[in-house]
Scaffold this motif. Structure first.
Motif, PDB file in Angstrom:
ATOM      1  N   GLN A  30     -37.703 -44.841  86.625  1.00  0.00           N
ATOM      2  CA  GLN A  30     -37.841 -44.332  85.263  1.00  0.00           C
ATOM      3  C   GLN A  30     -38.551 -42.984  85.298  1.00  0.00           C
ATOM      4  OE1 GLN A  30     -39.328 -47.217  82.403  1.00  0.00           O
ATOM      5  NE2 GLN A  30     -40.487 -45.646  81.323  1.00  0.00           N
ATOM      6  N   LYS A  49     -49.345 -44.973  85.323  1.00  0.00           N
ATOM      7  CA  LYS A  49     -49.282 -44.764  83.882  1.00  0.00           C
ATOM      8  C   LYS A  49     -49.697 -43.348  83.501  1.00  0.00           C
ATOM      9  CE  LYS A  49     -48.036 -47.122  81.470  1.00  0.00           C
ATOM     10  NZ  LYS A  49     -46.555 -47.266  81.225  1.00  0.00           N
ATOM     11  N   PRO A  50     -48.783 -42.585  82.875  1.00  0.00           N
ATOM     12  CA  PRO A  50     -49.163 -41.249  82.407  1.00  0.00           C
ATOM     13  C   PRO A  50     -49.922 -41.395  81.083  1.00  0.00           C
ATOM     14  CG  PRO A  50     -46.852 -41.710  81.913  1.00  0.00           C
ATOM     15  CD  PRO A  50     -47.423 -42.962  82.476  1.00  0.00           C
ATOM     16  N   ASP A  55     -35.268 -47.124  73.323  1.00  0.00           N
ATOM     17  CA  ASP A  55     -36.594 -47.722  73.489  1.00  0.00           C
ATOM     18  C   ASP A  55     -37.259 -47.707  72.112  1.00  0.00           C
ATOM     19  OD1 ASP A  55     -39.347 -48.058  73.709  1.00  0.00           O
ATOM     20  OD2 ASP A  55     -39.618 -46.521  75.240  1.00  0.00           O
ATOM     21  N   CYS A  92     -45.853 -52.828  79.332  1.00  0.00           N
ATOM     22  CA  CYS A  92     -46.033 -51.381  79.513  1.00  0.00           C
ATOM     23  C   CYS A  92     -46.550 -51.160  80.918  1.00  0.00           C
ATOM     24  CB  CYS A  92     -47.024 -50.851  78.468  1.00  0.00           C
ATOM     25  SG  CYS A  92     -47.336 -49.096  78.645  1.00  0.00           S
ATOM     26  N   GLY A  95     -40.440 -40.502  82.677  1.00  0.00           N
ATOM     27  CA  GLY A  95     -41.009 -40.606  81.334  1.00  0.00           C
ATOM     28  C   GLY A  95     -40.795 -39.373  80.479  1.00  0.00           C
ATOM     29  N   THR A  96     -41.093 -39.539  79.206  1.00  0.00           N
ATOM     30  CA  THR A  96     -40.880 -38.456  78.242  1.00  0.00           C
ATOM     31  C   THR A  96     -41.649 -37.192  78.627  1.00  0.00           C
ATOM     32  OG1 THR A  96     -40.867 -37.967  75.879  1.00  0.00           O
ATOM     33  CG2 THR A  96     -42.790 -39.147  76.668  1.00  0.00           C
ATOM     34  N   ARG A  97     -42.859 -37.379  79.188  1.00  0.00           N
ATOM     35  CA  ARG A  97     -43.686 -36.225  79.542  1.00  0.00           C
ATOM     36  C   ARG A  97     -43.156 -35.497  80.769  1.00  0.00           C
ATOM     37  NH1 ARG A  97     -45.953 -40.336  77.578  1.00  0.00           N
ATOM     38  NH2 ARG A  97     -47.492 -40.229  75.916  1.00  0.00           N
ATOM     39  N   GLU A 141     -41.793 -46.475  86.352  1.00  0.00           N
ATOM     40  CA  GLU A 141     -41.858 -45.019  86.159  1.00  0.00           C
ATOM     41  C   GLU A 141     -42.503 -44.290  87.337  1.00  0.00           C
ATOM     42  OE1 GLU A 141     -43.641 -43.625  82.487  1.00  0.00           O
ATOM     43  OE2 GLU A 141     -43.679 -41.548  83.217  1.00  0.00           O
ATOM     44  N   GLU A 168     -41.003 -53.149  75.270  1.00  0.00           N
ATOM     45  CA  GLU A 168     -42.258 -53.623  75.848  1.00  0.00           C
ATOM     46  C   GLU A 168     -42.613 -54.999  75.296  1.00  0.00           C
ATOM     47  OE1 GLU A 168     -44.269 -49.487  77.297  1.00  0.00           O
ATOM     48  OE2 GLU A 168     -45.176 -50.433  75.544  1.00  0.00           O
ATOM     49  N   LYS A 195     -35.962 -40.941  80.182  1.00  0.00           N
ATOM     50  CA  LYS A 195     -36.422 -40.896  78.797  1.00  0.00           C
ATOM     51  C   LYS A 195     -36.179 -39.496  78.241  1.00  0.00           C
ATOM     52  CE  LYS A 195     -38.902 -44.859  78.317  1.00  0.00           C
ATOM     53  NZ  LYS A 195     -40.116 -45.033  77.554  1.00  0.00           N
ATOM     54  N   HIS A 253     -41.774 -47.352  71.961  1.00  0.00           N
ATOM     55  CA  HIS A 253     -42.561 -46.122  71.901  1.00  0.00           C
ATOM     56  C   HIS A 253     -42.239 -45.305  70.650  1.00  0.00           C
ATOM     57  CE1 HIS A 253     -43.109 -47.372  76.065  1.00  0.00           C
ATOM     58  NE2 HIS A 253     -44.258 -46.741  75.991  1.00  0.00           N
ATOM     59  N   ARG A 295     -36.371 -42.503  73.031  1.00  0.00           N
ATOM     60  CA  ARG A 295     -37.629 -43.213  72.771  1.00  0.00           C
ATOM     61  C   ARG A 295     -38.412 -42.604  71.618  1.00  0.00           C
ATOM     62  NH1 ARG A 295     -41.880 -40.100  72.755  1.00  0.00           N
ATOM     63  NH2 ARG A 295     -43.254 -41.472  73.960  1.00  0.00           N
ATOM     64  N   ARG A 312     -39.098 -54.328  83.394  1.00  0.00           N
ATOM     65  CA  ARG A 312     -39.873 -53.109  83.551  1.00  0.00           C
ATOM     66  C   ARG A 312     -41.352 -53.433  83.763  1.00  0.00           C
ATOM     67  NH1 ARG A 312     -41.422 -49.171  79.354  1.00  0.00           N
ATOM     68  NH2 ARG A 312     -43.399 -49.406  80.473  1.00  0.00           N
TER      69      ARG A 312
HETATM   70  C1  PEP Z   1     -43.416 -46.235  79.065  1.00  0.00           C
HETATM   71  O1  PEP Z   1     -42.206 -46.576  79.085  1.00  0.00           O
HETATM   72  O2  PEP Z   1     -44.352 -47.035  79.235  1.00  0.00           O
HETATM   73  C2  PEP Z   1     -43.744 -44.835  78.745  1.00  0.00           C
HETATM   74  C3  PEP Z   1     -44.877 -44.261  79.142  1.00  0.00           C
HETATM   75  O3  PEP Z   1     -42.790 -44.272  77.994  1.00  0.00           O
HETATM   76  P1  PEP Z   1     -42.624 -42.755  77.466  1.00  0.00           P
HETATM   77  O4  PEP Z   1     -42.484 -41.921  78.689  1.00  0.00           O
HETATM   78  O5  PEP Z   1     -41.398 -42.846  76.623  1.00  0.00           O
HETATM   79  O6  PEP Z   1     -43.853 -42.439  76.646  1.00  0.00           O
END
Ligand code: PEP
Ligand code: MN
Length: 335
Positions: free
Chosen positions: A176, A125-126, A263, A96, A178-180, A158, A292, A201, A266, A231, A120
């Motif tokens: 990458q 990190k979000p 994915d 991760c 991310g989902t957010r 990401e 991961e 994502k 997650h 994901r 990856r």
């Molecule tokens: C990730 O791939 O570590 C991640 C934060 O993924 P997601 O944006 O899908 O939560």
């Protein structure tokens, strides 16, 4: 979207003349889609362009007004070779977060042995809480990209801030989103403008159409390609971390030739369900996985509970190869 299809033998001069005429007539944007045939896409929100006037120009074969707005996602484009791990598939794995040299070296060595090309590791990190590990940032990217290079691997990482893209593009092969961040249009634009492939994502509350729109933003901005990555989405169900929408991903494949991967990490949220989710994606005919893995999951600084061990990952690869081979013998698609 308005577009002009050129004849197979249209010359660059003829195409340039059409572009000039469109620009003079007030087109807001003119871009090319170069697949088997050249197609000119015309942005005309003000309705200045009357397509029929261009039909008779030399080199033009047809003029079209399509209902489909997301022409970069739905169009014909030369496929990009993203093979990693299994022939015709894009298998991506790694921790991760990038944590230490030892962690990255042990994990990447194992993934290289499994034949992966893409690995990856998050450097930014979000996290839901600002008090949790935020990532090793630039130093992490530098270190992980060097180790990846030593093993002949390419890094996927990401981006969370458009201001980081220029720096990241020096270290990563795939950006990458991310989902957010799926609908962070400034980020999509900057990521696309890097010219790198974008792994997008699905937003945890986004429909497939919204996901397509986000991909279109990255492609219009210049992304080499988009790899869609399902994901898991938010539903009323809480027994898994997110609900893996396998059929949403399969339905997306009916609308695009771009790769769609899964994915399962997650979505599952825990190690015991990751292999099932991944195999379901492979069995559904999707194009790859993003998983991961950690050499010592208990010590992982983020998403520890969903990290596969290195042995688990090898098992997933072995089963994925078997499922893929079975599909080649007896494809599932029904038209
Ligand atoms: C990730 O791939 O570590 C991640 C934060 O993924 P997601 O944006 O899908 O939560
Ligand atoms: Mn994670």
């Amino acid at each position: 979207m308005k577009s002009i299809l050129f004849a197979a033998d249209a010359t660059p001069l003829q195409i340039a003349a059409v572009r000039r005429a469109l620009t003079n007539a007030g087109a807001a944007s003119v871009s090319m889609l170069n697949g088997a045939r050249s197609v000119m896409l015309i942005g005309d929100p003000a309705g200045e362009i009357h397509l029929e006037e261009y039909r008779a120009m030399p080199g033009v074969e047809d003029v079209m007004q399509q209902e489909e707005k997301n022409v970069h996602v739905s169009g014909d484009r030369p496929p990009m070779d993203l093979t990693s791990g299994i022939e015709g598939m894009t298998m991506i794995a790694g921790p991760c977060g990038i944590e230490s040299e030892e962690q990255v070296a042990v994990i990447f060595a194992h993934l290289a042995k499994e034949g992966l090309r893409f690995v990856r590791g998050g450097a930014y990190k979000p996290r839901t809480s600002p008090h949790d590990f935020q990532g090793a940032r630039r130093a992490g990217l530098e270190m992980a990209s060097e180790i990846a290079r030593d093993y002949g691997l390419q890094l996927v990482s990401e981006a969370v801030d458009p201001r980081d893209i220029e720096l990241m593009a020096r270290y990563v092969s795939v950006l990458q989103i991310g989902t957010r961040s799926m609908q962070n249009f400034a980020l999509l634009k900057e990521a696309g403008a890097s010219g790198l492939p974008v792994l997008l994502k699905r937003g945890m509350s986004a429909t497939v159409e919204e996901w397509i729109g986000a991909a279109e933003h990255a492609l219009v901005a210049g992304a080499a390609t988009v790899i869609f990555c399902e994901r898991g989405i938010r539903t009323f169900e809480s027994i898994t971390r997110n609900t893996l929408d396998i059929l949403g991903a399969a339905a997306l494949k009916e609308k695009t030739q771009l790769p769609v991967i899964i994915d399962p990490s997650h979505a599952a949220g825990r190690r015991s369900l990751v292999i099932q989710g991944g195999l379901a994606g492979v069995a559904a005919g999707l194009d790859g996985l993003l998983v991961e893995v950690h050499h010592d999951p208990a010590s992982a600084r983020s998403d520890a509970s969903q990290a596969l061990t290195l042995d688990d990952f090898s098992r997933l690869m072995e089963l994925s190869r078997a499922v893929r081979a079975a599909l080649r013998e007896a494809p599932v698609a029904v038209r």
